[in-house]
Design an enzyme around this catalytic site. Sequence first.
Site, mmCIF file in Angstrom:
data_model
loop_
_atom_site.group_PDB
_atom_site.id
_atom_site.type_symbol
_atom_site.label_atom_id
_atom_site.label_comp_id
_atom_site.label_asym_id
_atom_site.label_seq_id
_atom_site.Cartn_x
_atom_site.Cartn_y
_atom_site.Cartn_z
ATOM 1 C CE LYS A 10 -69.567 55.246 -39.800
ATOM 2 N NZ LYS A 10 -70.258 55.664 -41.018
ATOM 3 N NE ARG B 127 -73.807 59.346 -46.589
ATOM 4 C CZ ARG B 127 -73.160 58.287 -46.095
ATOM 5 N NH1 ARG B 127 -73.841 57.236 -45.662
ATOM 6 N NH2 ARG B 127 -71.832 58.275 -46.033
ATOM 7 C CE1 TYR C 97 -95.214 37.543 -24.970
ATOM 8 C CE2 TYR C 97 -92.912 37.824 -25.591
ATOM 9 C CZ TYR C 97 -93.971 38.082 -24.730
ATOM 10 O OH TYR C 97 -93.767 38.869 -23.621
ATOM 11 C CG MET D 113 -87.396 43.995 -24.809
ATOM 12 S SD MET D 113 -88.391 45.218 -23.919
ATOM 13 C CE MET D 113 -89.704 45.519 -25.107
#
Length: 372
Positions: free
Chosen positions: A35, A134, A264, A312
């Site tokens: 998965k 779950r 940044y 990013m």
Amino acid sequence: MKPTIAKIYIENLRANLRFIRSKIRTGAKMCVAVKADAYGHGAVVCAREAVACGADFLAVARVSEGIELREAGISVPILLLSLCDRSEMDDLVSFGITPLVFDSEYIGEVAAAAGRAGKRGFSVHLAVDTGMGRIGCLPENAVSLAREIAGSGVLSLGGMCTHFSTADSFDDGDVEFTDLQFRRFLKATEDVRSAGIDPGIRHCANSALTLARPETHLDMCRPGIIVYGYYPGDIRGSELKPVMSLSTKVVAIRRFAAGVPVSYGRTWTTSCPTNIGVLPIGYDDGLFRRFAGKLSVAINGKAYPVRGRICMDQCMVELWDDDVPRWSEAVVFGPPESGALQTAEELAAMTGTISYEITCQVSKRVERVFVG
């Protein structure tokens, strides 16, 4: 080739699969979890290797993941570990993906899809919630639901399963809870058998229990993260080999004077004249912002720290000396043969997460390169 790549060491994957198979009780099947794109490693390639190394089942979390495997020519049974939408039921059946079921409405939806497709005896596995909270029926409802499956006219009970919440912990209370969950599951399967219904393949052992508790193997084990080279929780060993490395290249080198802010927010400023290398990798590739201030990459066997905030698509590293040429490889994590300073597990420990998240979040835009 793109500068930022995830290299997948196929021989390490094979070695892990052979080791896991050797740990599984004789006669029990192996269901390999592929998965989430095989935890970021490439589902189709990893699935083929798993089958070649003896996997009897594969496990996915989305119908689309199962379809990808079927369209790649993979024919072994595929178990869907999560629930799907009603709109996916027809594909679920037509591509022969085995769902987990645990309530009457969902059983009815799967039965209706099987009926539309004319698939008599379509296999489903009954999930039992023994303490995970779950998906799964309560143990005391297992018999009535098994009867619904058997009486549907189109479905067959191919197996029963549960999932453990603390199987990777050696804490006394967690071990006791795992034991309790196991007892609850055994009773549910025995109750179904006593009701005259074959429970099918009983499976509950995840990665941790596959390695540590052979009595839980029953009819099938479901190894996940250990396939890709990492031990879960408190489980430790030396046999597993990390399968993925993440690397990029130094695409630019800039000489800065003292007092120059980098990235940044001006969170880091040069304290003396230094070289700053630009790497084309950022948080959209899986290099999270939270790694800044903690992560160093390996370039030619030396450690160079990431400076300033990770962007990013890019980040910056401080190059201590002048002997790093442009286009040098910078390795973020990986097995020893990759030249990395740390594995995904060690990087996860630095940043308060788990190895699963590190490999799964290496994004699709990072090219997978399969070697060995």
